[in-house]
Motif scaffolding. Sequence first.
Motif, PDB file in Angstrom:
ATOM      1  N   UNK A 147     -38.471-102.396  34.384  1.00  0.00           N
ATOM      2  CA  UNK A 147     -37.047-102.412  34.721  1.00  0.00           C
ATOM      3  C   UNK A 147     -36.599-103.843  35.056  1.00  0.00           C
ATOM      4  N   UNK A 148     -37.418-104.573  35.799  1.00  0.00           N
ATOM      5  CA  UNK A 148     -37.103-105.970  36.138  1.00  0.00           C
ATOM      6  C   UNK A 148     -37.055-106.821  34.875  1.00  0.00           C
ATOM      7  N   UNK A 149     -37.967-106.516  33.961  1.00  0.00           N
ATOM      8  CA  UNK A 149     -37.986-107.210  32.677  1.00  0.00           C
ATOM      9  C   UNK A 149     -36.681-106.961  31.910  1.00  0.00           C
ATOM     10  N   UNK A 150     -36.246-105.698  31.891  1.00  0.00           N
ATOM     11  CA  UNK A 150     -35.007-105.347  31.206  1.00  0.00           C
ATOM     12  C   UNK A 150     -33.800-106.045  31.825  1.00  0.00           C
ATOM     13  N   UNK A 166     -32.874-101.178  33.347  1.00  0.00           N
ATOM     14  CA  UNK A 166     -32.686-102.522  33.894  1.00  0.00           C
ATOM     15  C   UNK A 166     -31.753-103.335  33.008  1.00  0.00           C
ATOM     16  N   UNK A 167     -31.934-103.169  31.707  1.00  0.00           N
ATOM     17  CA  UNK A 167     -31.113-103.911  30.741  1.00  0.00           C
ATOM     18  C   UNK A 167     -29.637-103.513  30.859  1.00  0.00           C
ATOM     19  N   UNK A 168     -29.390-102.216  30.889  1.00  0.00           N
ATOM     20  CA  UNK A 168     -28.000-101.735  30.927  1.00  0.00           C
ATOM     21  C   UNK A 168     -27.298-102.204  32.198  1.00  0.00           C
ATOM     22  N   UNK A 169     -28.017-102.178  33.321  1.00  0.00           N
ATOM     23  CA  UNK A 169     -27.413-102.577  34.592  1.00  0.00           C
ATOM     24  C   UNK A 169     -27.342-104.101  34.702  1.00  0.00           C
ATOM     25  N   UNK A 170     -28.305-104.790  34.079  1.00  0.00           N
ATOM     26  CA  UNK A 170     -28.374-106.245  34.206  1.00  0.00           C
ATOM     27  C   UNK A 170     -28.651-106.675  35.629  1.00  0.00           C
ATOM     28  N   UNK A 171     -29.291-105.781  36.379  1.00  0.00           N
ATOM     29  CA  UNK A 171     -29.545-106.074  37.792  1.00  0.00           C
ATOM     30  C   UNK A 171     -30.777-105.314  38.270  1.00  0.00           C
ATOM     31  N   UNK A 172     -31.569-105.924  39.153  1.00  0.00           N
ATOM     32  CA  UNK A 172     -32.746-105.232  39.688  1.00  0.00           C
ATOM     33  C   UNK A 172     -32.393-104.094  40.641  1.00  0.00           C
TER      34      UNK A 172
END
Length: 210
Positions: free
Chosen positions: A141-144, A190-196
């Motif tokens: 998720x952090x990667x995304x 993670x990608x969709x949110x752009x946030x951890x």
Amino acid sequence: MRSCPEYSTTIEDFLTAQNYLREGAECLDATWTSFFKKAKLPFRKPGMEFISKPTKTRACGNMDGFWGGAYCQDTQGLVVLVDGWMLEYEGTPFLFYVLAHEYGHHVQQRSGIIKAHYKLMPKSTKAAYKWHARLELQADCLSGAFLRSIWASTGRDSHDWQQLLTYIKEDMGDPTHGGGKSRAAWTDRGFKAGSPSVCNTYKAPASQVA
Ligand SMILES: [Zn+2]
């Protein structure tokens, strides 16, 4: 998160892959350093080693039989192995995903998550695997979240992202990391949110971390 360009996208061999990873590493360092600064938390960059075959490494010792990437918490260093298998993903940001995943473990280390994770680790092997998958899926998720911050500047489109998710889904699942479907789902989250902020796998229902 800041954005930074993915400079070279032609990966043909270990040397070009190494250059690509070095550029990605700078981008990861800059992004996470500023993130920790904003959160007023101390940060230190991880050590990084890129190798072309399993060998002895500073961060993780002997890497025989090792595959892909690794993060070693004692030395706070990460290793990415770029061998033939990795190079088959040429033309996709797969290498960047692996690097950003391992860097995600460093973020977990610096923020105290890894320490808490091992403290709460269940004793039975089966339960420990499931528990460990939460740590791995969080790194995905952090990667995304990180990859989102560079996506716009790379000229990559949603097709490239879907292709990466397909690779993750098909090739990356195992009992200690979560199934491929879960890995792709958390990377995408993670990608969709752009946030951890959406990456708390420890609060997720078991069905999402299987
Ligand atoms: Zn991992």
